[in-house]
Design a protein around this motif. Structure first.
Motif, mmCIF file in Angstrom:
data_model
loop_
_atom_site.group_PDB
_atom_site.id
_atom_site.type_symbol
_atom_site.label_atom_id
_atom_site.label_comp_id
_atom_site.label_asym_id
_atom_site.label_seq_id
_atom_site.Cartn_x
_atom_site.Cartn_y
_atom_site.Cartn_z
ATOM 1 N N LYS A 1 10.305 58.711 44.175
ATOM 2 C CA LYS A 1 10.046 59.530 45.358
ATOM 3 C C LYS A 1 9.127 58.839 46.361
ATOM 4 O O LYS A 1 8.948 59.315 47.470
ATOM 5 C CB LYS A 1 9.431 60.868 44.951
ATOM 6 C CG LYS A 1 10.350 61.736 44.135
ATOM 7 C CD LYS A 1 9.679 63.027 43.770
ATOM 8 C CE LYS A 1 10.624 63.899 42.944
ATOM 9 N NZ LYS A 1 9.983 65.164 42.562
ATOM 10 N N LYS B 1 8.016 56.121 48.992
ATOM 11 C CA LYS B 1 8.534 55.141 49.944
ATOM 12 C C LYS B 1 7.558 53.985 50.068
ATOM 13 O O LYS B 1 7.934 52.834 50.002
ATOM 14 C CB LYS B 1 8.780 55.784 51.306
ATOM 15 C CG LYS B 1 9.357 54.840 52.338
ATOM 16 C CD LYS B 1 9.830 55.600 53.554
ATOM 17 C CE LYS B 1 10.402 54.696 54.606
ATOM 18 N NZ LYS B 1 11.628 54.046 54.210
ATOM 19 N N LYS C 1 9.652 59.699 50.177
ATOM 20 C CA LYS C 1 10.997 59.564 50.738
ATOM 21 C C LYS C 1 11.583 60.934 51.041
ATOM 22 O O LYS C 1 11.345 61.899 50.324
ATOM 23 C CB LYS C 1 11.927 58.854 49.747
ATOM 24 C CG LYS C 1 11.608 57.421 49.505
ATOM 25 C CD LYS C 1 12.566 56.841 48.483
ATOM 26 C CE LYS C 1 12.176 55.434 48.107
ATOM 27 N NZ LYS C 1 13.004 54.923 47.006
ATOM 28 N N ASP C 2 12.383 60.972 52.099
ATOM 29 C CA ASP C 2 13.143 62.170 52.428
ATOM 30 C C ASP C 2 14.423 62.121 51.606
ATOM 31 O O ASP C 2 15.187 61.168 51.706
ATOM 32 C CB ASP C 2 13.466 62.191 53.922
ATOM 33 C CG ASP C 2 14.074 63.500 54.371
ATOM 34 O OD1 ASP C 2 14.427 64.326 53.510
ATOM 35 O OD2 ASP C 2 14.178 63.700 55.595
ATOM 36 N N PRO C 3 14.683 63.126 50.748
ATOM 37 C CA PRO C 3 15.874 63.090 49.890
ATOM 38 C C PRO C 3 17.190 63.037 50.674
ATOM 39 O O PRO C 3 18.154 62.433 50.224
ATOM 40 C CB PRO C 3 15.803 64.374 49.071
ATOM 41 C CG PRO C 3 14.480 64.973 49.340
ATOM 42 C CD PRO C 3 13.882 64.300 50.526
ATOM 43 N N SER C 4 17.221 63.640 51.856
ATOM 44 C CA SER C 4 18.463 63.674 52.628
ATOM 45 C C SER C 4 18.694 62.392 53.422
ATOM 46 O O SER C 4 19.828 62.040 53.708
ATOM 47 C CB SER C 4 18.473 64.869 53.574
ATOM 48 O OG SER C 4 17.399 64.770 54.481
ATOM 49 N N GLU C 5 17.618 61.706 53.781
ATOM 50 C CA GLU C 5 17.737 60.458 54.537
ATOM 51 C C GLU C 5 16.792 59.416 53.938
ATOM 52 O O GLU C 5 15.573 59.511 54.091
ATOM 53 C CB GLU C 5 17.394 60.704 56.011
ATOM 54 C CG GLU C 5 17.750 59.543 56.899
ATOM 55 C CD GLU C 5 17.453 59.844 58.349
ATOM 56 O OE1 GLU C 5 17.140 58.885 59.067
ATOM 57 O OE2 GLU C 5 17.519 61.015 58.764
ATOM 58 N N ALA D 1 13.832 57.733 55.958
ATOM 59 C CA ALA D 1 12.859 58.619 56.593
ATOM 60 C C ALA D 1 11.763 59.022 55.611
ATOM 61 O O ALA D 1 11.926 58.922 54.402
ATOM 62 C CB ALA D 1 13.557 59.870 57.129
ATOM 63 N N VAL D 2 10.660 59.484 56.175
ATOM 64 C CA VAL D 2 9.530 59.953 55.379
ATOM 65 C C VAL D 2 9.520 61.479 55.434
ATOM 66 O O VAL D 2 9.531 62.067 56.509
ATOM 67 C CB VAL D 2 8.202 59.393 55.938
ATOM 68 C CG1 VAL D 2 7.018 59.983 55.213
ATOM 69 C CG2 VAL D 2 8.188 57.879 55.854
ATOM 70 N N SER D 3 9.510 62.111 54.249
ATOM 71 C CA SER D 3 9.511 63.581 54.216
ATOM 72 C C SER D 3 8.106 64.157 54.306
ATOM 73 O O SER D 3 7.889 65.195 54.917
ATOM 74 C CB SER D 3 10.203 64.095 52.956
ATOM 75 O OG SER D 3 9.439 63.775 51.819
ATOM 76 N N SER D 4 7.142 63.492 53.677
ATOM 77 C CA SER D 4 5.767 63.987 53.739
ATOM 78 C C SER D 4 4.778 62.873 53.418
ATOM 79 O O SER D 4 5.148 61.816 52.912
ATOM 80 C CB SER D 4 5.560 65.169 52.788
ATOM 81 O OG SER D 4 5.782 64.771 51.468
#
Length: 180
Positions: free
Chosen positions: A117, A119, A141-145, A148-151
């Motif tokens: 998880k 990045k 990591k953003d699970p959908s992309e 991208a960074v999710s948080s």
């Protein structure tokens, strides 16, 4: 590792303990000074003297009782929920990162982030109380992309070490992450 003097963003002394358990496992612990009994006594005396002054003016004993109760409850809540003795970061190369905080009351909180998880780990900057500070954080990591960074998960939130301490931890973390 060598002993170097570290401070937090307010200039108070903190210590960094680095332990290398293996080439892919390192633990970093940032410790802050313990609760000062003198400071607690001074603050308690001030609150109680003010309460006694109000008592003399109002002759209401509830003022003294509530001052004692509020002071004791406030100290217990501060020690249990706010005052962190040390924070640690355990980086295990192929597994993940464990974040731990130990409070003055003995309470501990632990969070684990899987390596899949993560990045990256970066040093970020922020404006805090009219100054620029640096903090270490984990980008998730953003699970959908995947690009991208999710948080963002900030590390060492309570101890707030300065940049020289963060750079030492950052370099060591990057060394482990690059091997995975």
């Amino acid at each position: 590792m060598e002993d170097e003097a570290y401070t937090d963003i307010n200039g108070k002394a903190i210590s960094l303990d680095c332990q290398s358990h293996s080439s892919l496992c390192r633990e970093f612990t940032v410790s802050v000074p313990k609760v000062s009994i003198g400071k607690v006594m001074v603050n308690t005396c001030i609150v109680w003297l003010v309460a006694y002054g109000v008592f003399l003016l109002t002759e209401n004993t509830a003022v003294l009782s509530s001052a004692i109760f509020i002071t004791l409850v406030g100290m217990m809540l501060h020690i249990h929920f706010v005052k962190v003795d040390h924070e640690s970061l355990l980086v295990i190369g192929s597994l993940g990162i464990q974040l731990s905080s130990s409070y003055a009351s003995g309470r501990e909180t632990t969070t684990f982030i899987e390596m899949s998880k993560i990045k990256d780990i970066v040093i970020n900057e922020a404006i805090y109380m009219q100054q620029i500070i640096y903090y270490l954080c984990v980008l998730l990591k953003d699970p959908s992309e995947p690009n991208a960074v999710s948080s963002v998960v900030p590390l060492f939130q309570s101890s707030k070490p300065r940049l020289n301490c963060l750079v030492k931890v950052y370099k060591s973390c990057q060394e482990i992450i690059s091997k995975c």
